[in-house]
Every structure is written in structure tokens, then in C-alpha cells.
Enzyme design. Sequence first.
Site, mmCIF file in Angstrom:
data_model
loop_
_atom_site.group_PDB
_atom_site.id
_atom_site.type_symbol
_atom_site.label_atom_id
_atom_site.label_comp_id
_atom_site.label_asym_id
_atom_site.label_seq_id
_atom_site.Cartn_x
_atom_site.Cartn_y
_atom_site.Cartn_z
ATOM 1 N N PHE A 237 28.613 51.899 32.002
ATOM 2 C CA PHE A 237 28.485 50.533 31.513
ATOM 3 C C PHE A 237 27.149 49.922 31.945
ATOM 4 C CE2 PHE A 237 33.059 51.328 31.891
ATOM 5 C CZ PHE A 237 33.458 51.052 30.587
ATOM 6 N N ALA B 272 47.515 45.662 49.573
ATOM 7 C CA ALA B 272 47.157 44.744 48.491
ATOM 8 C C ALA B 272 47.148 45.445 47.139
ATOM 9 C CB ALA B 272 45.790 44.133 48.761
ATOM 10 N N LEU C 128 55.865 52.166 47.901
ATOM 11 C CA LEU C 128 55.532 53.266 46.989
ATOM 12 C C LEU C 128 55.218 52.798 45.571
ATOM 13 C CD1 LEU C 128 58.047 56.022 48.190
ATOM 14 C CD2 LEU C 128 55.684 55.608 48.927
ATOM 15 N N TYR D 115 41.461 38.781 42.241
ATOM 16 C CA TYR D 115 41.595 39.768 43.318
ATOM 17 C C TYR D 115 40.764 39.349 44.522
ATOM 18 C CZ TYR D 115 40.430 43.908 46.050
ATOM 19 O OH TYR D 115 40.190 44.774 47.091
#
Length: 330
Positions: free
Chosen positions: A208, A75, A33, A141
Site C-alpha cells: 500500500f 487486548a 482463547l 484501538y
Amino acid sequence: MNVLVVGGAGYIGSHCVVQLVEAGHRPVVVDNLAFGHRGAVKDGVPFYEADLGDREAMAKILKDEQIDIVMHFAAFTYVGESVTEPLKYYRNNVGATLELIQAMVDTGVNKFIFSSTCATFGVVESLPIVETLPQSPINPYGQTKLDLENALRAITKTSDFSAAIFRYFNAAGAAEDGSIGEDHQPETHLIPLCFDAATGRRGALKVFGSDYPTPDGTCLRDYVHVDDLSRAHIAVFDKLGTPGTCVDYNLGTGNPSSVLEVINAVKEVTGLDVPYEMDDRREGDPPALYADSKKANEELGWVPKYNDITSLVASAWKWHKDHPKGYDDK
């Protein structure tokens, strides 16, 4: 099958749990969680609040629940945070996941489905992105996901372990009945950010880059519905019956939308204006990213149900308009 869904209280995991039940399987959810929501797990589904890196706890759950297959959705996924806190990402995405896999090996559970990402490819030289393109991530990542992909390839070569790797593009949307959806803190995904700007929950959306070599100058991305992603995870079960198997698939629609196209779709669906302002490009943002999912189509029979941005936005809006504060509204 008894399916352990690690990260099953999170965005994609919770949708996959629903589909597992509908397909006649028995999901069991593990989630610490940190980012998941207890309210995203339907009543009647066994739930354990635990960490995937706790090998002893994972082994006990695997044995007690007589698990046949494990799905991994646990992840950490914030690219920017992975740059500033790489150790956090290596510890969870690599180290803790290897502890889970060791618990599986120790208990004789040998089928694993891994949630990976198109970020493993980095900046590509050709489009659409096929599975055979070189993988060269440009942030921690993406690197942690590639490290696990490589670990799975090595493990399956030398054991009875079998694995499926799915590389997502931009997950979006919500369950058809509007009961579960996307609730991230902090939120970084474009569609919910558009909803927040449209409803006044935040200021003007920042776009962006307006000078990319794309039709309207803004980035093109491949938005794929979370239910479509979930269906692929169930479709791959039959591929894992042979020990030593390791298969990989890119999952996207192959039909990318620009930032401005997403904004216009949100306007159309909600009937609200989406205030936005142009800003400079972000470093590392490629002009376009979209998938070639031919392999998943041919080998799994996987065809996205949601193939246009308007229907996908409509699905997401159904959840967000009824849950403006996410699961805190319940």
C-alpha cells in the site's frame, strides 16, 4: 514470583510465559482463547480458560495461585475492526481490563504490567518516537490503549498499585527453538503475509503506497522480536517494588525497514519469490514509525538481540515453514 499472564496463550503472551519459566518464575495463564491457542501454552504451566472481565473468576485465580504480579496481553488489536466495531474494543480493552484491575485491588495484588502500543501516538511530528511525544491516537484501538494508560497513571497516584506500560512497535519473529510462533486469524502482519504469498497460500501481496518520502517509496516500520519484547517485561519487575510507581517505555529497535526491504529479506531467507503488487496508500498510514528505546536501555538494561530484519525474518520462517497452518498442524 507467581505471575498471572492474562492472554498467555496469545502470540506475545506465550513467548513471555516461556521466558518466565526460564528465568525461574512461575507463570499462570488465563486466556479465553478468542485469539489465543491452547497449544501455545507449554505442558506443566497452569492454565485457566476464563475471561479477564469476569471479576469473580479473576479474584479466585489471584487468590488460589497466590499471584504476585499480573501481565496483561489480552487486548483486541485489529485497527480496522476497532473503527467498525468500537464498542467491542472499549468493552474488552477498557471495561474488562478495569474489572481485572478491580479484582487485583480486591485481593491485594498491586503490581501490573500493561501491553500498550505505539498507536497511542497517532501521526507523529518527529522521529524517532520518544516517550514524551504527545499522544493523539487516530483510531479506537489506539484510544482504548491510551485510556488504560491514563487510568493506570491515575490509579497509581492514589494507591499502593504500581504499573509498567510498554508501547510495542511491530512485533515479529518466533521462539528460537521453533516451538511457538505467530498464528493470527485473520492475519494482518506483513512478515507472515509475505510467507503466505511466497508459499502460494494466498495471492500476490498488496503493497500500500509506493510514493512515500522514504528511500524506496514504501512505508518504514520498526520490527521488534517477540522474545526481545518479552525480556523487557521481566526486566521491569524491580521497578515495581515501590508503591505508586508508574513507568512507561517504548520498545523497538530504532532500525526501521521498508515494506520492500521486508519482502527482499523474506526472499533471501526462504529462497522463494514473493509476488506482490502495488496499490494505493491506505488512509492513516504514516510514512515512517520507529522507536527511540534509550529509556528502556538506560533504566532496564534492555538491548534488542534481533536488530536486523534478516535475522528476525529467519526466526519467523523457522516457525512458519514447520507450521504452515499454525497451531492447527499439531
